[in-house]
Write a protein that holds these residues in place. Structure first.
Motif, PDB file in Angstrom:
ATOM      1  N   ASP A  31      65.346  -2.854 -42.837  1.00  0.00           N
ATOM      2  CA  ASP A  31      64.721  -1.642 -42.333  1.00  0.00           C
ATOM      3  C   ASP A  31      64.583  -1.757 -40.816  1.00  0.00           C
ATOM      4  O   ASP A  31      64.066  -2.754 -40.305  1.00  0.00           O
ATOM      5  CB  ASP A  31      63.342  -1.485 -42.975  1.00  0.00           C
ATOM      6  N   ARG A  35      62.811  -0.157 -38.510  1.00  0.00           N
ATOM      7  CA  ARG A  35      61.470  -0.211 -37.911  1.00  0.00           C
ATOM      8  C   ARG A  35      60.875  -1.603 -38.064  1.00  0.00           C
ATOM      9  O   ARG A  35      60.308  -2.168 -37.125  1.00  0.00           O
ATOM     10  CB  ARG A  35      60.549   0.817 -38.568  1.00  0.00           C
ATOM     11  N   GLU A  36      61.020  -2.181 -39.240  1.00  0.00           N
ATOM     12  CA  GLU A  36      60.466  -3.518 -39.471  1.00  0.00           C
ATOM     13  C   GLU A  36      61.252  -4.577 -38.687  1.00  0.00           C
ATOM     14  O   GLU A  36      60.703  -5.589 -38.249  1.00  0.00           O
ATOM     15  CB  GLU A  36      60.449  -3.841 -40.972  1.00  0.00           C
ATOM     16  N   MET A  70      59.754  -4.664 -35.376  1.00  0.00           N
ATOM     17  CA  MET A  70      58.458  -5.339 -35.466  1.00  0.00           C
ATOM     18  C   MET A  70      58.677  -6.845 -35.425  1.00  0.00           C
ATOM     19  O   MET A  70      57.934  -7.592 -34.775  1.00  0.00           O
ATOM     20  CB  MET A  70      57.802  -4.929 -36.789  1.00  0.00           C
TER      21      MET A  70
END
Ligand code: ASP
Ligand code: MG
Length: 253
Positions: A62, A64-65, A68
């Protein structure tokens, strides 16, 4: 008194000892009376290690992760660097992209910088602090962490230099500058003293890795003078500048 942005890549901050050496080098320039902003990459190998873990977690991680996760490498570098400066008796503060406010679009893992807020950095510089900023990362208007694409710390440095109207942006790396050909491959390669933004863009598009191509176009757009030089020596490297600047320097010499 000058405002100088210095960027150190992963090999320059690859160990605790190297981070201490970088801190001492920055402190020297700070003691000369310059306002110092220091952009750091993750310690060498760290971003690859994080990506490897993501790939073993999800077939297609993913995005977005992923941001992060992979933005964490730079967080480690700037925190350790600020501690090294303090241990040497000087003051420093580390900032993430979010804390500066380096705003980007929403394109996770290849975001583009939309704006930079200079206020917090300037306030810390006014307090006499060395300000260190995590490279490679930004934040969306919704508060999500983004990254700028591999090699993106160069872009962070040039963008900060443009936004804060720095006198120079120094990119420290493990070679002495830009060479006519790869010095690792061909030992008669000659270091270039001055190169124009356009010539540097061409070299970067041909695969020269010393300066990220997005950083070169940003430097060209905002006319930021970029000095590519070695972390491990004091020699002058290569200046990437405006065509006109090169003409002037030739006339003077
Ligand atoms: N740490 C990131 C990378 O390895 C960004 C950078 O080093 O410029 O690509
Ligand atoms: Mg790089």
């Amino acid at each position: 008194m000058a405002l100088i942005v210095q960027k150190f890549g992963g090999t320059s901050v690859g160990t605790i000892e190297k981070i201490k050496a970088v801190a001492n080098r920055v402190i020297e320039r700070h003691r000369e009376g310059n306002r110092m902003i220091v952009v750091l990459s993750a310690m060498s190998g760290e971003t690859d290690r994080l990506i490897g873990m993501a790939n073993s977690m999800q077939r297609i991680p993913d995005l977005r992760e992923m941001d992060m996760l992979i933005s964490s490498g730079e967080q480690v570098s700037v925190a350790l660097f600020a501690m090294a400066v303090k241990a040497a008796g000087y003051d420093a503060v580390s900032l993430l992209g979010d804390q500066v406010a380096i705003r980007t679009d929403h394109m996770h893992t290849r975001a583009r910088i939309a704006s930079i807020d200079a206020r917090r950095i300037n306030a810390h510089l006014d307090e006499g602090k060395i300000v260190t900023v995590a490279g490679f990362q930004g934040v969306t208007d919704q508060g999500d962490i983004t990254t700028l694409g591999r090699g993106g710390s160069d872009t962070t440095a040039v963008a900060l230099a443009a936004a804060l109207q720095a006198d120079a942006c120094e990119i420290f790396t493990d070679v002495e500058g830009v060479y006519t050909t790869d010095p690792g491959v061909y030992n008669k390669a000659r270091k270039i003293d001055y190169i124009s933004y356009d010539e540097m863009l061409e070299l970067a598009s041909l695969g020269a890795k010393v300066l990220d191509i997005r950083a070169v176009s940003m430097a060209k757009r905002f006319k930021v003078p970029v000095h590519v030089r070695s972390t491990f020596t004091n020699t002058i490297g290569t200046w990437v500048v405006d065509e006109e600047k090169i003409m002037e320097s030739m006339l003077v010499s």
